[in-house]
Each structure stands twice: as C-alpha cells, then as structure tokens.
Motif scaffolding. Structure first.
Motif, short mmCIF file in Angstrom:
data_model
loop_
_atom_site.label_atom_id
_atom_site.label_comp_id
_atom_site.label_asym_id
_atom_site.label_seq_id
_atom_site.Cartn_x
_atom_site.Cartn_y
_atom_site.Cartn_z
N MET A 88 3.94 -7.40 4.11
CA MET A 88 4.24 -6.85 2.44
C MET A 88 2.53 -6.42 2.19
N ASN A 89 2.21 -6.63 2.70
CA ASN A 89 0.80 -5.85 3.14
C ASN A 89 0.47 -5.01 3.57
N VAL A 90 1.23 -4.84 4.62
CA VAL A 90 1.21 -3.71 5.35
C VAL A 90 2.35 -2.39 4.72
N VAL B 278 3.25 -8.31 12.40
CA VAL B 278 1.39 -7.86 11.88
C VAL B 278 0.64 -7.47 12.79
N LYS B 279 0.10 -5.95 12.88
CA LYS B 279 -0.91 -6.02 13.70
C LYS B 279 -1.92 -5.09 12.72
N GLY B 280 -2.63 -5.41 12.01
CA GLY B 280 -3.78 -4.12 12.01
C GLY B 280 -3.05 -3.66 10.80
N ASP B 281 -2.93 -2.30 11.10
CA ASP B 281 -2.41 -1.30 9.36
C ASP B 281 -1.17 -1.12 9.90
N PRO C 106 5.98 -12.45 8.19
CA PRO C 106 4.11 -12.70 7.52
C PRO C 106 3.30 -11.49 7.82
N GLY C 107 2.93 -11.33 6.53
CA GLY C 107 2.47 -9.81 6.28
C GLY C 107 2.70 -8.43 6.40
N ARG D 242 2.71 -2.45 1.29
CA ARG D 242 0.89 -2.24 -0.16
C ARG D 242 0.60 -1.40 0.43
N SER D 243 0.27 -1.22 1.65
CA SER D 243 -1.26 -0.46 1.92
C SER D 243 -0.78 1.07 2.86
N CYS E 230 3.26 -13.62 0.80
CA CYS E 230 3.84 -12.65 -0.29
C CYS E 230 4.29 -13.67 -1.03
#
Lengths: 473, 269
Positions: A298-300, A253-256, A295-296, A302-303, A285
């Motif tokens: 789920m944030n990508v 994951v990097k940025g968005d 890693p990350g 969800r956004s 998460c």
C-alpha cells in the motif's frame, strides 16, 4: 391471493418467436433427445477437462462441483444491446467519477446529493487512500453490472460490482464450448465475438500503469490461492493475458517499487490485478494478521510505484446502500439522465422505509447491505411464514444492515430441462472495462435459475449458466 | 518550548527472520503548534523508499531488509519548537473527512459500559467542546493510570472494565466513547516532555473533532489538552493504525523490542 405474475419470455409470447431467437426454436425443438443428452454430457466433459468448477462457500459438499451449463443460448438483438452498452458504460463512468470524488474533494456530499455518513462511515470507505489519485483517476477497472429484464424494453440494474467481479471466465468458456459443440449455429447466425475480452483487459491494465513505469508495463494477477472459489478464473485470465499469476508471498517491496520473484531474479511489477479483498492486501496497512497480502504494497501504491486494479477503496461505490444514489451520480457527474434504471429500493435504516418493509415482507426481496452470492437473502413470495418471521426479527435487530426491493418479474429464456424445453428465469452480468477507454464486449454472463419458478440465479443457490449472444449489426 | 527528542527502538529476532518490513510514521506533524528544526530517522541496513504524505497529513515511509535479520535499530533524533495551542490542531493540512473516523474497530468497539459512560458524561455538558472535555474527564476518572495492568492488545472495553491502564488505554477508550456518540475521534501518537506527573515520553492521546475548531487533542491520562510539552507524530483509528512503527516478519522465532526515549527541554541543556 396473489395473481400469478406474467413473465416476459425472451423467445416470444403466445407462440410468436422474437427476431433474435428466430431459428433457435426449431433448432431446439428438432433436436433428438438422444443427441441432446450426448451433447449435454459432452459439454460437461469439456468443462471438467478444462477444470472450470465453482467451489461454493459455506455449503459443504463437493467443492469441485460443476456449475450447470445450459446449451440454449440467451440472445440479444443488436438494437437491444446498443442500449445496454450505453447504459452500462454510463454507469461505469459515473461510479468511477464518484470514487475519485469521495476520495478527493467530496463534492457530491457537499452538494447534499448523498449523505456523508453513508459514504464516509461505510465499511468499504478506505481512509488510507484519501487524497491518493490512481493512474488516470480510475478506481474500478472492471465493473460488473448485474441486470435483469422485465419486458421488451425494460431493464433494471440489480447491483454494481466494482471490486473484483467474478464469472467472466464462464462468459468465455461458455462461448468456447458452444462453438465447439454447435459450429453450424455460429455459421448460420452472425454472433458478435467475446473472445477479445482478455486482450481488452490486458490493454486496460497496461493503460493504467503508473507514471513511474518506463516501457511496457509488467502486469500480474494477485490471487489468494487455490482454495479460493474463483481460483480457476484467476489462472485462466493470467494464461489468456500472458501475465504472471502470483500469491502474496511471490511479491515483495523494496525501495519505491514492488517486485515479483521469478526464476530469472526479481522483476518489477507495474500493475497488479488483485483478486483479494482490501482488508488482506497489506498487513502493514490493513489487517495486521493477513498472510495473503504483500507487506508494504500500500505504501508503494500510495507513493505511485504500482497500480492496483481495482484500486483499494473501490468497494464504497458498490455498497447496496450507495446503489440507491447511482442515478443521482449519473446526473451529478455526467449531466445525463440514467439510461438504465435502478430497482426501487427501501433502506431499512430509514424509519418510514422500515415500516413499509416489515409490513410487506411477504412480497419483497430483502438483502444484507454487504451480502453477496445470494446468502443472507429473503425472497418473500417464495418463503415460508417461519422464514419470514426469522427475517423480521433480524431486520428489527439491525435495520441499517438491510435493504428491500420489490420481487421483480425476471424475464425467462428457453432452457433445456428434464421434460424438454421450458422457460427459466435469467439475469445478466456484462463486464465493463475502464482504463484509457471504456470498453464492453458484446455479451456477458447469463445466469439461469434452473428450478422451475425460482428467481434466484446465484450459482451458490443452484443456478446455472448460458452462453450469451449479441447479434451482430 | 524547544524540545529535543532521542528515540531508539531496537528489535531482536531469535532466530534471525526473513521478510522484515516496516511502515514508519515517525515524523512530526506540520501544524501551527510545531516547527521542526531538525529531524533524522536512521535505520542501519534498511532499504528505504515509497514515502508519501497520506490523507491524514502524516509522512509515511517504508523500510525493508534483505535476507535474514537479527536486529533492527531505529534511531530518531531531532528538535522541535512547540507552541501551546490548547490542543487545537491549527493549520494542519489533511483531507480525510472527519466522519471517516466514526466506525467501530477491534480496539474501539464500545461495550455497554463505554456507551453508558459516554452518555452520562455528555448529558448537560453543553456545546461540542464541553462534551469533548467531559468525555476526556470521564475516561481519565474511570481508568486509573496504572502501568503493567494492560498490554498492547487490550481493547477499550477491557480497559474500562479493568479500571486501570496506560495512555494507550485512555486514548482507545476516549475514541470509543466519542465515536459511539457519532462524534469523530481518533488515536494520536507522539512524544511528551514530562517533569513529574505521568511520565511516558513516548505517548498517545486522542483527538476529537469539534465543529468550528477542527481536531482538538485530549490527553485523558494527564487530564489536559496537549500543550507545548507535546510533539505530535500521527493519527489513526487505533494504536495499530496510528503506530509510529508498524512491522511484520516471516518466521516462527520470537521478536523482542526495547524502546528508549528521552524528550528534553533544549534550553535547559
């Protein structure tokens, strides 16, 4: 004494051959034994060569054991399939509407149609995705509906698989091998094709790319790795769709956004068809100790930077306790009557149901709410008193963990066995695709219980597979 | 009260590690008890993105780092105007159904001792609000505030058995006690401006769902409901799920962390 139940033989009862099987009876009966044995070894060699094996959890033995393939096809007439097609699609639509609802406003719970505790306290309900609307509102992009037949017009849904139903590679390979071995059968009969499944799956995945994706979406299959029992299928589908097969460590994951490492440098991934469980998908998460995930991610997700199929949280729709309410979902969301019936189910968590189940264990099939693959299951009529007593104690200790169903008289299909051709019990798993459209290839995976009299078709319990034909209109 | 927060978290990796990724939940909640006047989160060298507000109302953001990393310093600075709402989380926008919190997790699994404590506490405690107060009081009495006796991995059951612990242990135990009675409860993180009493500027407490009132905070460590001295950041099932900073890294080295937090009354500056 229990009377021996009469099973529906799909080829026909009392010597009369039902239309879809016409010609197949003589084909099989006239096959010289030697020819048949040659063909059987040929099939096995083909399966070995393509590498399709099925490792079985918790059984030890040869992890690369072949799943037995039976050459006698299982056949549906066009009009029989029409009903299944409508019924399966209806179900897939309702299950997705349910998921969108329970991660949104929860109307079905507010309307009192399903108890909130069954949904929201469910292990598979993911708080982390509440309020997140996946692209096109689809959570379960591949719905595997397990069906059994008990009569000419009687079909029942045993369970739904909304997460990552496996076995579709068998559907495709069984067909491929049958066509190679018996090309004349495919000239003599008009059999609807299933070969376009990978193309349809690809189209389905492309269609759920997030809004932030510009241009043609990049799709990848995320596998837990080669030690997973369905790894073959993951790599097979990646090949057939022409997409990358990746493990967690190949993504970052990097940025968005989420990217995969390639020889030409990082490449943004838009749609991930994941074949790993929610709990392992992202250590930031869910389970912090997961080494399989990204890693990350789920944030990508969800956004809105990546789509995940099936969407995290989809599992709450295929829980065995929720299953009872699928007909209710169909009425609630679609305003239709269910085309396919559920099997009557007793919830051991309910005192009245529990009482009935404990009194009738010898006639029932008991399953764990979260179990799969035929493990942790009791088939009353085929169990010893000891086995029943052990289950009795388990149910009493944790009733909410069990459901029970009547022992269904699963239909039989002719099958090649030692002694020649004999009826063996079968089920069916079609794979419904949900994206921009809802699609169902005419066919599915037929599993067959190879042991005489056995009703358990799971490959982990000695079941085999058959090619499934749907006769063209 | 106008509270001024300075919160610096430093991680040191020895040897330097690759693949450092963090999920941040470091922004004050939006509800009637808090108005954010200014708030900054700075992380040198981080690539940040993938931010969104989750269903529980928390703002979440992602930070990743290229190559190997020796140190990560997260600086949080800001000012929040707080109002005492007696712990009631009034005006907080969230979508997660309270029932979703009623499930046992690794930290909040109720031992028999927790179950007994919970049942005893609510017996005769009256309405749900009274029961929630009784649970918080029972947990605060059963676990004496004692730093250094427990660590980040201590579960609710272990903390109760030890009878000693810190705010994390009180919060876990209170959540465990409530959910074993099917009362929705969750772990909350934030800051506390403390003069005397139990001083943990970086703080944790629990929220219990009370019909008609909604989510209500209970700080068993201090035997109060959060008032104007508290700043709420976010919530979750337990300390990991609710963590303000959740991170991973790849490598076999050691990671050390130091935290420096001050929460001052801006009007007394």
């Amino acid at each position: 004494m229990l009377e021996k139940p009469i099973y529906f033989n799909e080829m026909g009862m009392d010597g009369a051959v039902r239309p879809p099987y016409a010609g197949l009876d003589t084909w099989a009966a006239n096959m010289p034994e030697e020819f048949r044995n040659t063909k059987q070894s040929e099939a096995e060699a083909l399966f070995r060569r393509i590498g399709i094996t099925f490792a079985v959890y918790g059984e030890g033995g040869d992890p690369d054991r072949l799943i037995p393939f039976d050459m006698f096809p299982r056949i549906f007439a066009a009009d029989e399939w029409r009903k299944l097609d409508l019924g399966v699609k209806q179900r897939a639509k309702a299950l997705n509407a349910f998921l969108l609802d329970v991660y949104g406003r929860g109307e079905i719970v507010k309307a009192g149609k399903i108890p909130g505790r069954l949904v929201y306290q469910n292990e598979a309900y993911e708080k982390a995705v509440v309020g997140i609307k996946p692209p096109r509102g689809v959570y379960s992009h591949i719905v595997g509906v397990d069906l059994v037949r008990t009569g000419p017009d009687e079909f029942f849904v045993l369970e739904d698989n909304c997460r990552t139903p496996s076995g579709v590679s068998y559907m495709l390979e069984n067909r491929e091998i049958m066509m190679r071995m018996f090309p004349q059968l495919f000239r003599q009969n008009r059999i609807a094709p299933v070969e376009n499944y990978p193309a349809l799956l690809r189209r389905t995945l492309d269609s759920v790319a997030p809004e932030k994706c510009e241009g043609a979406p990049t799709v990848a299959i995320l596998t837990p790795g080669h030690f997973n029992s369905a790894y073959y299928e993951h790599s097979f589908l990646a090949d057939m769709m022409g997409v990358a097969l990746v493990e967690g460590q190949d993504l970052f994951v990097k940025g968005d956004f989420c990217y995969m490492r390639t020889t030409e440098g990082p490449k943004k991934v838009d749609v991930i068809y994941r074949r790993i469980d929610d709990a392992y998908i992202d250590p930031l998460c869910f389970r912090p100790d997961s080494m399989l995930g990204v890693p990350g991610l789920m944030n990508v997700y969800r956004s809105g930077g990546v789509a995940i199929a099936s969407a995290p949280g989809a599992g709450v729709a295929d829980d065995k306790a929720i299953y009872t309410f699928v007909p209710e979902m169909i009425r609630f969301y679609l305003g239709e009557e269910p085309i396919l019936n559920n099997v009557p189910t007793w919830q051991c968590g309910k005192p009245d149901d529990l009482k009935y189940v404990l009194e009738n264990l010898k006639d029932l099939v008991v399953k764990e709410v979260h179990g799969s693959g035929g493990y942790g299951m009791l088939v009353g009529p085929r169990s010893t008193k000891e086995q029943i007593d052990i289950f009795y104690a388990k149910i009493v200790e944790n009733p909410g963990n069990y459901i029970a169903q009547p022992t269904l008289a699963l239909s039989t299909c002719p099958t090649f066995v030692e002694e020649g051709i004999a009826p063996r019990h079968v089920d069916l798993r079609p794979y419904c695709l949900v994206g921009e459209n809802i699609e169902l290839v005419p066919g599915g995976l037929t599993r067959v219980a190879l042991t005489e009299g056995s009703l358990v078709v799971n490959s982990s319990q000695g079941g085999g597979v058959k090619d499934t034909w749907v006769m063209a209109e | 009260m106008r509270l001024q927060v300075n919160h610096r978290t430093s991680y040191t990796f020895d040897p330097p590690m690759r693949g450092v990724a963090q999920s941040l939940r470091l922004w004050p909640s939006l509800f009637d008890g808090q108005a954010v006047l200014d708030w900054h989160v700075d992380i040198e060298g981080a690539i940040r993105g993938a931010n969104f507000r989750d269903g529980a109302g928390d703002l979440i953001e992602t930070a990743t780092f290229l190559g190997s990393v020796e140190t990560v310093v997260i600086d949080v600075r800001g000012t929040v105007e707080t109002t005492d709402l007696s712990g009631v989380l009034r005006g907080h926008r969230e979508k997660v159904p309270p029932l979703a919190y009623v499930r046992r997790g690794p930290f909040t699994y109720a031992s028999n001792a927790i179950r007994e404590l919970a049942q005893k506490a609510v017996a005769g405690a009256g309405n749900p609000l009274g029961q929630a107060h009784a649970l918080a009081e029972a947990v605060g009495e059963a676990i004496a505030y004692t730093p250094g006796e427990t660590d980040a991995k201590t579960t609710a059951s272990e903390a109760l058995e030890a009878g000693r612990g810190v705010c994390q242990d009180h919060a876990h135990t209170l959540v465990a006690a409530a959910i074993c009675l099917d009362i929705p409860a969750r772990y909350v993180t934030g800051y506390l401006h403390a003069e005397g009493g139990i001083a943990e500027a970086s703080h944790a407490w629990a929220e219990i769902y009370v019909p008609d009132l909604g989510w209500v905070g209970f700080d068993a460590s201090n035997q109060v409901c959060p008032d104007e001295r508290y700043i709420r950041l976010g919530s979750g099932f337990d300390s990991i799920d609710a963590a303000p900073i959740r991170g991973v890294s790849q490598g076999r080295g050691t990671e050390s962390m130091s935290v420096d937090v001050t929460v001052l009354d801006a009007n007394q500056q």
